[in-house]
Scaffold this motif. Structure first.
Motif, PDB file in Angstrom:
ATOM      1  N   VAL A   1       9.134  -0.531 -17.845  1.00 30.78           N
ATOM      2  CA  VAL A   1       8.567  -1.872 -17.990  1.00 30.78           C
ATOM      3  C   VAL A   1       9.283  -2.566 -19.148  1.00 30.78           C
ATOM      4  N   THR A   2       9.673  -3.801 -18.935  1.00 29.04           N
ATOM      5  CA  THR A   2      10.483  -4.508 -19.928  1.00 29.04           C
ATOM      6  C   THR A   2      10.186  -6.005 -19.898  1.00 29.04           C
TER       7      THR A   2
ATOM      8  N   ASP B   1      13.015   2.995 -11.520  1.00 34.40           N
ATOM      9  CA  ASP B   1      13.132   1.576 -11.244  1.00 34.40           C
ATOM     10  C   ASP B   1      12.736   0.810 -12.495  1.00 34.40           C
ATOM     11  N   ARG B   2      13.046  -0.476 -12.493  1.00 40.45           N
ATOM     12  CA  ARG B   2      12.822  -1.338 -13.651  1.00 40.45           C
ATOM     13  C   ARG B   2      12.009  -2.539 -13.208  1.00 40.45           C
ATOM     14  N   GLU B   3      11.004  -2.903 -14.024  1.00 40.45           N
ATOM     15  CA  GLU B   3      10.121  -4.006 -13.652  1.00 40.45           C
ATOM     16  C   GLU B   3       9.775  -4.826 -14.891  1.00 40.45           C
ATOM     17  N   LEU B   4       9.791  -6.144 -14.755  1.00 42.97           N
ATOM     18  CA  LEU B   4       9.323  -6.999 -15.839  1.00 42.97           C
ATOM     19  C   LEU B   4       7.815  -6.827 -16.001  1.00 42.97           C
ATOM     20  N   VAL B   5       7.337  -6.956 -17.227  1.00 43.13           N
ATOM     21  CA  VAL B   5       5.941  -6.646 -17.506  1.00 43.13           C
ATOM     22  C   VAL B   5       4.987  -7.531 -16.718  1.00 43.13           C
ATOM     23  N   ASP B   6       5.318  -8.797 -16.545  1.00 42.47           N
ATOM     24  CA  ASP B   6       4.437  -9.666 -15.781  1.00 42.47           C
ATOM     25  C   ASP B   6       4.426  -9.284 -14.307  1.00 42.47           C
ATOM     26  N   ALA B   7       5.579  -8.862 -13.803  1.00 40.36           N
ATOM     27  CA  ALA B   7       5.667  -8.453 -12.402  1.00 40.36           C
ATOM     28  C   ALA B   7       4.927  -7.139 -12.149  1.00 40.36           C
ATOM     29  N   VAL B   8       4.946  -6.240 -13.125  1.00 37.78           N
ATOM     30  CA  VAL B   8       4.303  -4.948 -12.890  1.00 37.78           C
ATOM     31  C   VAL B   8       2.781  -5.083 -12.810  1.00 37.78           C
ATOM     32  N   THR B   9       2.216  -6.124 -13.434  1.00 38.77           N
ATOM     33  CA  THR B   9       0.761  -6.321 -13.303  1.00 38.77           C
ATOM     34  C   THR B   9       0.390  -6.626 -11.854  1.00 38.77           C
ATOM     35  N   THR B  10       1.198  -7.428 -11.184  1.00 40.89           N
ATOM     36  CA  THR B  10       0.913  -7.729  -9.780  1.00 40.89           C
ATOM     37  C   THR B  10       1.134  -6.495  -8.911  1.00 40.89           C
ATOM     38  N   ARG B  11       2.117  -5.710  -9.262  1.00 37.18           N
ATOM     39  CA  ARG B  11       2.387  -4.475  -8.513  1.00 37.18           C
ATOM     40  C   ARG B  11       1.241  -3.474  -8.661  1.00 37.18           C
ATOM     41  N   MET B  12       0.652  -3.405  -9.849  1.00 40.93           N
ATOM     42  CA  MET B  12      -0.495  -2.522 -10.064  1.00 40.93           C
ATOM     43  C   MET B  12      -1.672  -2.914  -9.173  1.00 40.93           C
ATOM     44  N   VAL B  13      -1.834  -4.207  -8.966  1.00 43.11           N
ATOM     45  CA  VAL B  13      -2.958  -4.700  -8.169  1.00 43.11           C
ATOM     46  C   VAL B  13      -2.663  -4.645  -6.674  1.00 43.11           C
TER      47      VAL B  13
ATOM     48  N   LYS C   1       0.229  -3.226  -5.012  1.00 43.63           N
ATOM     49  CA  LYS C   1       0.942  -2.066  -4.468  1.00 43.63           C
ATOM     50  C   LYS C   1       0.786  -0.861  -5.391  1.00 43.63           C
ATOM     51  N   PRO C   2      -0.450  -0.409  -5.628  1.00 46.81           N
ATOM     52  CA  PRO C   2      -0.658   0.674  -6.602  1.00 46.81           C
ATOM     53  C   PRO C   2       0.046   1.974  -6.227  1.00 46.81           C
ATOM     54  N   GLU C   3       0.276   2.178  -4.933  1.00 50.47           N
ATOM     55  CA  GLU C   3       0.902   3.421  -4.487  1.00 50.47           C
ATOM     56  C   GLU C   3       2.379   3.501  -4.855  1.00 50.47           C
ATOM     57  N   THR C   4       2.978   2.393  -5.311  1.00 48.22           N
ATOM     58  CA  THR C   4       4.408   2.392  -5.636  1.00 48.22           C
ATOM     59  C   THR C   4       4.691   2.826  -7.068  1.00 48.22           C
ATOM     60  N   LEU C   5       3.643   3.102  -7.839  1.00 45.57           N
ATOM     61  CA  LEU C   5       3.817   3.502  -9.236  1.00 45.57           C
ATOM     62  C   LEU C   5       3.371   4.940  -9.449  1.00 45.57           C
ATOM     63  N   ASP C   6       3.969   5.588 -10.426  1.00 47.80           N
ATOM     64  CA  ASP C   6       3.564   6.950 -10.806  1.00 47.80           C
ATOM     65  C   ASP C   6       3.521   7.042 -12.327  1.00 47.80           C
ATOM     66  N   VAL C   7       4.631   7.351 -12.968  1.00 46.60           N
ATOM     67  CA  VAL C   7       4.714   7.329 -14.427  1.00 46.60           C
ATOM     68  C   VAL C   7       5.358   6.006 -14.841  1.00 46.60           C
ATOM     69  N   VAL C   8       4.761   5.369 -15.841  1.00 46.83           N
ATOM     70  CA  VAL C   8       5.229   4.077 -16.338  1.00 46.83           C
ATOM     71  C   VAL C   8       5.484   4.213 -17.837  1.00 46.83           C
ATOM     72  N   VAL C   9       6.614   3.735 -18.307  1.00 50.69           N
ATOM     73  CA  VAL C   9       6.889   3.746 -19.745  1.00 50.69           C
ATOM     74  C   VAL C   9       7.035   2.309 -20.215  1.00 50.69           C
ATOM     75  N   ALA C  10       6.350   1.984 -21.306  1.00 45.38           N
ATOM     76  CA  ALA C  10       6.334   0.610 -21.796  1.00 45.38           C
ATOM     77  C   ALA C  10       6.219   0.601 -23.316  1.00 45.38           C
ATOM     78  N   THR C  11       6.504  -0.554 -23.893  1.00 49.26           N
ATOM     79  CA  THR C  11       6.436  -0.702 -25.341  1.00 49.26           C
ATOM     80  C   THR C  11       4.982  -0.689 -25.816  1.00 49.26           C
ATOM     81  N   ASN C  12       4.833  -0.683 -27.119  1.00 52.22           N
ATOM     82  CA  ASN C  12       3.516  -0.569 -27.742  1.00 52.22           C
ATOM     83  C   ASN C  12       2.545  -1.648 -27.238  1.00 52.22           C
ATOM     84  N   LEU C  13       2.966  -2.887 -27.273  1.00 48.53           N
ATOM     85  CA  LEU C  13       2.110  -3.988 -26.836  1.00 48.53           C
ATOM     86  C   LEU C  13       1.922  -3.997 -25.322  1.00 48.53           C
TER      87      LEU C  13
END
Length: 354
Positions: free
Chosen positions: A185-186, A215-227, A229-241
């Protein structure tokens, strides 16, 4: 007989209630297993202590805390103390003082828990949060206070060392899971210095883990993906905030903040790691006996795993899942059970296990 020395910091609000419940459950587990015990020592590092004495952690407190095997933490936050003081003077003082740079937050919908998200049963994530620098580095300041031209700066710090170690931790987490999938997440399209370095080092480290799909996802885009397409995510790495925000969203999508656990890890074990439910002090329900203790129980599962007590961890997780499946749930999940009811049910389940 193995003895685990655990520092207990109930903190504020419902933290005192759910950590008290967690201690009872851990003692029931130790009794059931019969081959280990806990030596709990409680520290009254609360906002009331700050109001009375001007400090959360007394002189020499961190040095004493460093002698324990793990830290079991409740919550910090008071309506009488500004949040930036309570957070930095207690929780972050421990996390940064003990280099707990890997914050791990699993998320999934437990049996019997209702989520408002369609296809919520597809949620099975682990969010890895960089926990030592980034947006919460504490770097910045204020000048010309109270004047019309007052200025405040909040400077994010991204170091090669800090980025590389959290990415490597995330890859190893992904490697240990069946899907072997990791999402970066970036926000490097807009933050063109630190976040670009964040991305570059991720792809450098990725070369060491060819069996992990990325894969790489912008932070705003990954929020929509979580809602959506939840099955497309597994481990997510992101910054502190970013991970701070995303992990709360993950907990809410999984049914309630009251069930979500967290581990603040020092993976090299040079210092004790700290384990806490993510729900905060929740003063609106504190003292009513209705706080959901499941988050503190699931947090205890993570602490047991860290301490090497895998059988006990499995016993407790199984008891949690049977509890939620039974329909005995607290108000946040739509039920009427009290903190005591849920704690008693878990302890009874543990005692009845073969």
């Amino acid at each position: 007989m193995r003895t685990h020395n655990v520092a207990v910091i109930p903190g504020d609000g419902i933290g005192t209630e759910v950590i008290g419940a967690g201690k009872k459950v851990l003692e029931a587990l130790a009794k059931k297993n019969g081959d280990f015990t806990f030596n709990f020592e409680e520290f009254d590092w609360s906002s009331q202590r700050y109001l009375d004495q001007g400090q959360y952690i007394p002189e020499g407190g961190l040095e004493k805390l460093a002698t324990f095997d793990a830290i079991y933490f409740g919550a910090v936050g008071s309506q009488q103390v500004p949040d930036h003081i309570s957070l930095w003077e207690l929780r972050l003082a421990i996390c940064q003082g003990f280099d707990q740079y890997a914050n791990v937050r699993p998320a999934r919908v437990l049996p019997g828990v209702n989520s408002r998200l369609q296809h919520a049963d597809k949620i099975d994530w682990v969010i890895i949060r960089e926990n030592s620098e980034g947006e919460y580095s504490g770097n910045g300041g204020r000048v010309h206070r109270g004047l019309p031209d007052e200025v405040a700066t909040e400077v994010s710090i991204f170091s090669r060392k800090g980025i590389e170690r959290i990415h490597r931790f995330a890859f190893e987490m992904a490697q240990s899971r069946p899907r072997k999938q990791l999402t970066l997440v970036t926000k490097s399209n807009a933050q063109r210095h630190g976040m670009v370095l964040w991305d570059e080092i991720f792809f450098e480290v990725a070369k060491e883990y060819p069996d992990v799909s990325i894969d790489r996802e912008l932070v705003d885009a990954v929020t929509t993906r979580m809602v959506l397409k939840p099955e497309t995510l597994d481990v997510v790495v992101a910054t502190n905030l970013h991970a701070d925000i995303l992990s709360d969203l993950a907990a809410a999508l999984s049914g309630s903040l009251g069930i979500a656990p967290t581990a603040n890890l020092n993976p090299e074990r040079q210092f004790p790691s700290m384990f806490e439910p993510i729900h905060g002090s929740a003063f609106d329900i504190a003292g009513q006996g209705i706080a959901n203790p499941v988050g503190s129980f699931w947090t205890a599962v993570m602490m047991l795993e860290h301490l090497g007590e895998q059988l006990a961890a499995e016993r407790l997780m199984a008891a949690i899942e049977r509890l939620t499946a039974s329909g005995l749930q607290t108000k946040d999940l739509g039920g009427t059970a009290t903190t005591h009811d849920v704690t008693l049910a878990i302890c009874s389940d543990i005692e009845s296990q073969a």
